[in-house]
Write a protein that holds these residues in place. Sequence first.
Motif, mmCIF file in Angstrom:
data_model
loop_
_atom_site.group_PDB
_atom_site.id
_atom_site.type_symbol
_atom_site.label_atom_id
_atom_site.label_comp_id
_atom_site.label_asym_id
_atom_site.label_seq_id
_atom_site.Cartn_x
_atom_site.Cartn_y
_atom_site.Cartn_z
ATOM 1 N N LEU A 89 -3.197 1.040 7.307
ATOM 2 C CA LEU A 89 -3.376 2.425 6.869
ATOM 3 C C LEU A 89 -2.259 3.325 7.388
ATOM 4 O O LEU A 89 -1.818 4.246 6.689
ATOM 5 C CB LEU A 89 -4.732 2.948 7.342
ATOM 6 C CG LEU A 89 -5.961 2.379 6.640
ATOM 7 C CD1 LEU A 89 -7.236 2.826 7.335
ATOM 8 C CD2 LEU A 89 -5.990 2.798 5.174
ATOM 9 N N GLY A 104 0.808 -1.218 0.000
ATOM 10 C CA GLY A 104 0.000 0.000 0.000
ATOM 11 C C GLY A 104 0.840 1.265 0.000
ATOM 12 O O GLY A 104 0.516 2.235 -0.698
ATOM 13 N N ARG A 106 0.838 4.234 -2.830
ATOM 14 C CA ARG A 106 0.625 5.624 -2.424
ATOM 15 C C ARG A 106 1.805 6.498 -2.852
ATOM 16 O O ARG A 106 1.622 7.626 -3.309
ATOM 17 C CB ARG A 106 0.432 5.694 -0.905
ATOM 18 C CG ARG A 106 0.363 7.087 -0.306
ATOM 19 C CD ARG A 106 -0.810 7.888 -0.797
ATOM 20 N NE ARG A 106 -0.926 9.153 -0.068
ATOM 21 C CZ ARG A 106 -1.691 10.162 -0.434
ATOM 22 N NH1 ARG A 106 -2.415 10.086 -1.545
ATOM 23 N NH2 ARG A 106 -1.744 11.269 0.293
ATOM 24 N N VAL A 161 0.634 2.881 5.129
ATOM 25 C CA VAL A 161 0.376 3.548 3.847
ATOM 26 C C VAL A 161 0.675 5.041 3.955
ATOM 27 O O VAL A 161 1.222 5.659 3.041
ATOM 28 C CB VAL A 161 -1.085 3.309 3.400
ATOM 29 C CG1 VAL A 161 -1.431 4.172 2.182
ATOM 30 C CG2 VAL A 161 -1.297 1.840 3.071
ATOM 31 N N VAL A 190 -5.891 10.513 2.993
ATOM 32 C CA VAL A 190 -5.489 9.196 3.494
ATOM 33 C C VAL A 190 -5.082 9.285 4.962
ATOM 34 O O VAL A 190 -5.379 8.392 5.766
ATOM 35 C CB VAL A 190 -4.335 8.632 2.636
ATOM 36 C CG1 VAL A 190 -3.859 7.292 3.196
ATOM 37 C CG2 VAL A 190 -4.772 8.462 1.188
ATOM 38 N N ILE A 235 -6.810 -0.130 -0.638
ATOM 39 C CA ILE A 235 -7.296 -0.015 0.740
ATOM 40 C C ILE A 235 -8.520 -0.899 0.952
ATOM 41 O O ILE A 235 -8.621 -1.631 1.948
ATOM 42 C CB ILE A 235 -7.605 1.453 1.069
ATOM 43 C CG1 ILE A 235 -6.307 2.272 1.092
ATOM 44 C CG2 ILE A 235 -8.342 1.568 2.402
ATOM 45 C CD1 ILE A 235 -6.520 3.763 1.260
#
Length: 283
Positions: free
Chosen positions: A219, A19, A23, A222, A181, A50
């Motif tokens: 997350l 991820g 990104r 990321v 994000v 995601i």
Amino acid sequence: MQKDALEKTCYVGGAGAFGVFIRWLQLQVAFNDDGLPDPSVFNVLVPLAILAAGAVFFSFVKRWRDKRFYLPGAFNKALYNDGLIYGALRWFLGALMCLGAIALFAKSEADRNVGFYRVLAALGLISGAAFPFVMREANEDEPRLKLVCALQAAPMLLFAFWLVTCYKVNSINGIVWAYGVEVVACCFLLLAFFRAAGFAFSSSDPWNTLFFCMFAPFLAIVCLADERYTGMQLMLLAAAGMLMLYNWILIKNLKRKKVDPYAAAAAETGGFEQLYTPKEKDE
């Protein structure tokens, strides 16, 4: 469950690495020299990555539920983590969070939002110092739950205030992709630490906790592709590590329910098996 716990934790780290790469490519390719977003396939790939990660983590949780696993509700049983490896990891992650907080405090003095960053650094310092003690209390026969509850509030306050700081810093920034994000990551990090604290507050939700302890660190990893203070990067990395450690421990402590063969037979035959005892069957 030790092998399964390590495997699923590696899945989280691997998904985060993929991820953060997607990104990073988005930030390199999908923005022009003026910092404005251009039409790009990466504007679709990032949310798809995601969502795909969330679907995979949800499938893990569903599989455990379908196989009749359960997690003890008691704080010291759900988060029991005795051992040298766990001890080293909890102290390392706590120290990493404290190091990031100190670095943020030192590097943000000239920033116009220095007040926000100082509060953020203070909350990060408290969160990092609290983490090893919270995990150590889980190994006690009679943990001090009131103290644990107070300490586990620190990371929740940290990411709640991180959201406020993100809003303040980007208040005049109209490019949602530049901070969107990070906002989503902060929301899930807040929810993950909230769910993890549920065991100490006697209001646990094991399956939601396991999902958030996989999705939130993904997350957070990321978000490391974005530009921000090095101290904040270290704090995000430490938070991801803390939740991955929570995830590892929770999976390791999963138990499997024993199935009564006669009750199962009764369920399959509509209840007629209940008319006979095992002794009568043998006769």
